[in-house]
Design a protein around this motif. Structure first.
Motif, short mmCIF file in Angstrom:
data_model
loop_
_atom_site.label_atom_id
_atom_site.label_comp_id
_atom_site.label_asym_id
_atom_site.label_seq_id
_atom_site.Cartn_x
_atom_site.Cartn_y
_atom_site.Cartn_z
N TYR A 66 -28.77 -48.65 -24.59
CA TYR A 66 -29.45 -48.76 -25.88
C TYR A 66 -29.27 -50.13 -26.51
O TYR A 66 -30.02 -50.49 -27.42
CB TYR A 66 -28.95 -47.67 -26.83
N ASP A 67 -28.29 -50.89 -26.04
CA ASP A 67 -28.15 -52.25 -26.55
C ASP A 67 -29.26 -53.18 -26.07
O ASP A 67 -29.45 -54.26 -26.62
CB ASP A 67 -26.78 -52.83 -26.14
N ARG A 68 -29.98 -52.75 -25.04
CA ARG A 68 -31.05 -53.58 -24.47
C ARG A 68 -32.42 -53.18 -25.00
O ARG A 68 -33.44 -53.71 -24.54
CB ARG A 68 -31.02 -53.49 -22.95
N ILE A 69 -32.48 -52.30 -25.94
CA ILE A 69 -33.76 -51.88 -26.51
C ILE A 69 -34.30 -52.99 -27.41
O ILE A 69 -33.56 -53.59 -28.20
CB ILE A 69 -33.59 -50.57 -27.31
N HIS A 125 -43.85 -38.84 -40.79
CA HIS A 125 -42.41 -38.87 -41.04
C HIS A 125 -41.65 -37.90 -40.15
O HIS A 125 -40.50 -37.56 -40.44
CB HIS A 125 -42.13 -38.55 -42.52
N PHE A 126 -42.28 -37.47 -39.03
CA PHE A 126 -41.60 -36.58 -38.09
C PHE A 126 -41.33 -37.26 -36.75
O PHE A 126 -40.43 -36.83 -36.02
CB PHE A 126 -42.43 -35.31 -37.86
N ASN A 127 -42.08 -38.27 -36.40
CA ASN A 127 -41.94 -38.94 -35.12
C ASN A 127 -41.45 -40.37 -35.34
O ASN A 127 -42.05 -41.10 -36.16
CB ASN A 127 -43.27 -38.95 -34.36
N HIS A 128 -40.40 -40.73 -34.61
CA HIS A 128 -39.77 -42.04 -34.80
C HIS A 128 -39.45 -42.66 -33.44
O HIS A 128 -39.40 -41.97 -32.41
CB HIS A 128 -38.48 -41.91 -35.62
N VAL A 129 -39.23 -43.97 -33.47
CA VAL A 129 -38.83 -44.71 -32.27
C VAL A 129 -37.65 -45.61 -32.62
O VAL A 129 -37.51 -46.05 -33.77
CB VAL A 129 -40.00 -45.57 -31.71
N ILE A 130 -36.80 -45.85 -31.63
CA ILE A 130 -35.66 -46.76 -31.79
C ILE A 130 -36.13 -48.15 -31.35
O ILE A 130 -36.56 -48.34 -30.21
CB ILE A 130 -34.46 -46.30 -30.95
N LEU A 131 -36.03 -49.11 -32.26
CA LEU A 131 -36.49 -50.47 -31.97
C LEU A 131 -35.36 -51.39 -31.51
O LEU A 131 -35.60 -52.32 -30.74
CB LEU A 131 -37.15 -51.08 -33.21
N SER A 132 -34.15 -51.15 -31.96
CA SER A 132 -33.04 -52.02 -31.58
C SER A 132 -31.74 -51.37 -32.04
O SER A 132 -31.74 -50.50 -32.93
CB SER A 132 -33.18 -53.41 -32.21
N VAL A 133 -30.64 -51.77 -31.42
CA VAL A 133 -29.29 -51.34 -31.78
C VAL A 133 -28.41 -52.57 -31.81
O VAL A 133 -28.32 -53.32 -30.83
CB VAL A 133 -28.73 -50.30 -30.79
N GLU A 147 -39.39 -50.20 -26.89
CA GLU A 147 -38.84 -49.20 -27.79
C GLU A 147 -38.59 -47.90 -27.04
O GLU A 147 -39.11 -47.65 -25.93
CB GLU A 147 -39.79 -48.98 -28.96
N ARG A 148 -37.79 -47.03 -27.66
CA ARG A 148 -37.48 -45.73 -27.07
C ARG A 148 -37.64 -44.66 -28.14
O ARG A 148 -37.19 -44.83 -29.27
CB ARG A 148 -36.06 -45.71 -26.51
N LYS A 153 -21.95 -49.39 -34.71
CA LYS A 153 -23.27 -49.57 -34.14
C LYS A 153 -24.31 -49.12 -35.17
O LYS A 153 -24.23 -48.01 -35.71
CB LYS A 153 -23.42 -48.76 -32.86
N ILE A 154 -25.29 -49.97 -35.41
CA ILE A 154 -26.35 -49.68 -36.36
C ILE A 154 -27.68 -49.71 -35.60
O ILE A 154 -28.04 -50.73 -35.00
CB ILE A 154 -26.37 -50.69 -37.51
#
Length: 570
Positions: free
Chosen positions: A224-227, A463-471, A232-233, A451-452
């Motif tokens: 997840y550090d490489r997102i 407001h129900f579907n989200h993606v992780i852009l970075s950590v 995105e994930r 970790k943030i």
């Protein structure tokens, strides 16, 4: 030297008009002729001629060579130019044609131009095009400057009014903050503490002692550090999670209280709320119970501390409607669910079977010495572990959420990869209290890394579907220095509140942050306050009216999320 006596001649009186009498008048012709000076030419005079200046005091003398040719229309002083005449020995005027040498030798006593003031105004006629024009009078120039200043002032006022009208149309009305708890008439206010009194507090505590370590931790998934925003994930949902109970309901804290291990008991979330109280804007409350010589800091069911504030310290107000997906209440629920899902997803075993709990959490029960007879025990939380330099390090996991770029002012998908510092600075401006509390909790738990995650909506209206852009990862002590979080001041606030509460008699109290003023108040409340049958108990979230645009699937998800309350909720 002998001077002749000056003889006053007789001045003839002309009864017909001005000037000498006409020659036709024989009676006075001889007298007039006798009084005329010899060799004085008499210029013809016509009433149609225009009179010029008697004296030209504003004439420029600095450049005599620029004088216009004699006889031209611009030569306004030609009728007063007596250079064509010279003084005769008989005190008369004679033509200068016979006395050219004497005329060339004639000079004025002082022909130098008048001195210019060193600090006076610079005349505009010194320019090339205005060199031959007369200077503007002082009063006229003052009036011209006043007119220009008036025009500038009117232009500035017009621009200011236009900008103000545009801001009035663009900026929404600020939401009226409400108290987190209804203040009842029978409550007795004991103390009112302004935040200004917290700024100078300071207290040094010794290194805490670990009394107990409970729970189990999973390793952090470093992938997840490489997102990145381009890679995105998707954020997954987890329906079955464990959640923490409040201080007085914790079995371990009860046992430690019976063993008289400490005098004051709390959790890291409650201590962080006290430590970062001066940064808070929204109203929140804590329940304080004095039992014997013991002091318990609790949170009630439905407390704002169960949720995560969003845009609390931002200058842009959020919508007031509770049903709006961008209201403070809706964003608080959304942020709490995102934070829980993110903390579970970054572990290597994100999928769990139905009916099982994926509880990667450890509780550290730590004790701090406040004075010789007072100790404080707090339950601190850790979410994960990772191997760094062949050593096991503890982590805290939290997530920031982007709901609409037009509110935050920075689009994460465009700026997060190239300008991380700008994105973080903008979040510190909009969510300073939340980030400060996360940092305080990491310091209390002695975490090696925090970790943030940066989580954004798939679409601003979804407001129900989200993606992780970075950590991103930060060391708590370094991050605390970056956001100006002073550890000594944090413990000074806690120590002052504890000393104040230890002076209270046995009973139940509530500490409330004022919704409109930077201050906290302490009320004495009945012993049955905030119980299940108390009138102030809010309705469960699943019993409240759902937004009309919410589908059946969304309502089911919202109800399930309410049943699985955020970590730290009773």
């Amino acid at each position: 030297m002998v001077f002749e006596a000056f003889e006053v001649v007789t001045v003839p009186f002309n009864t017909d008009g001005w000037g000498p009498p006409d020659a036709s008048d024989n009676s006075s012709t001889s007298v007039a002729a006798a009084n005329l000076l010899p060799n004085v030419p008499l210029g013809s005079f016509s009433r149609a001629e225009k009179l010029g200046r008697v004296a030209d005091w504003t004439r420029a003398l600095s450049n005599p060579s620029a004088r216009p040719p004699t006889g031209s229309k611009s030569d306004t002083s030609s009728i007063f130019d007596f250079s064509a005449f010279a003084v005769d020995e008989g005190f008369g005027l004679a033509n200068s044609s016979g006395n050219a040498d004497e005329d060339a030798a004639f000079r004025l006593v002082d022909g130098k131009p008048p001195p210019r003031p060193r600090f006076g105004p610079k005349w505009r006629f010194n320019n090339f095009h205005n060199r031959n024009q007369l200077p503007q009078r002082r009063d006229e120039e003052v009036e011209a400057k006043k007119r220009e200043a008036e025009k500038d002032r009117a232009r500035r006022d017009r621009l200011y009014n236009n900008n103000r009208n545009n801001l009035h149309h663009q900026r929404r009305e600020a939401a009226a903050f409400k108290s987190s708890v209804d203040i009842q008439p029978e409550w007795n206010m004991l103390e009112q503490i302004p935040f200004s009194s917290f700024s100078k507090l300071s207290f040094t505590v010794q290194e805490p002692e670990d009394l107990l370590l409970c729970g189990g931790l999973e390793s952090y998934d470093r992938s997840y550090d490489r997102i990145t925003p381009k890679a995105e994930r998707r954020l997954e949902r987890f329906k079955n999670r464990s959640f923490k109970v409040t201080t007085s309901d914790d079995d371990v804290i009860r046992r430690l209280a019976k063993e008289d291990k400490a005098t004051v008991f709390a959790t890291d979330a409650i201590l962080a709320a006290l430590m970062c109280a001066p940064r808070s804007v929204y109203s929140w409350d804590l329940v304080i119970q004095r039992v014997g010589n013991k002091l318990f800091f609790d949170k009630r069911d439905g407390s704002p501390l169960d949720l995560l504030s969003v845009h609390e310290t931002s200058q842009e107000p959020l919508p007031e409607g509770k049903d709006d997906i961008n209201s403070a209440h809706s964003l608080g629920l959304e942020a709490a669910f995102i934070n829980q899902n993110f903390a579970q997803q970054v572990l290597p075993i994100p999928n769990v079977n139905e009916g099982e709990e994926n509880a990667s959490v450890a509780y550290r029960y730590r004790r701090w010495k406040l004075d010789d007879s007072m100790y404080l025990v707090a339950r601190c939380e850790l979410q994960s572990t990772v191997d760094l330099n062949n050593q096991k390090s503890f982590l805290t996991l939290n997530a920031l959420n982007e709901f609409d770029p037009k509110y935050s002012g920075v689009d994460w998908r465009q700026k997060l990869e190239t300008q991380r510092g700008a994105v973080l600075a903008n979040e510190l401006k909009n969510n300073g209290n939340k980030l400060a509390k996360w940092t305080a909790q990491a310091l209390l738990a002695n975490a090696d890394m925090m970790k943030i995650g940066f989580v954004s909506r798939v679409h601003p209206r979804d407001h129900f579907n989200h993606v992780i852009l970075s950590v991103l990862g930060y060391k708590p002590k370094d991050f605390a220095g970056q956001i100006n979080l002073n550890t000594l001041n944090m413990w000074g606030i806690v120590k002052s509140i504890v000393d104040l509460c230890m002076k209270l008699s046995e009973g139940k109290y509530v500490l409330v942050k004022d919704p409109s003023k930077p201050q906290v108040r302490i009320y004495e409340v009945p012993a049955d306050a905030f119980e299940n049958d108390y009138v102030e108990e809010p309705l469960p979230e699943d019993e409240q009216v759902q937004p009309p645009e919410e589908s059946s699937t969304e309502a089911e998800t919202n109800g399930a999320a309410e049943d699985n309350k955020p970590e730290g909720q009773a």
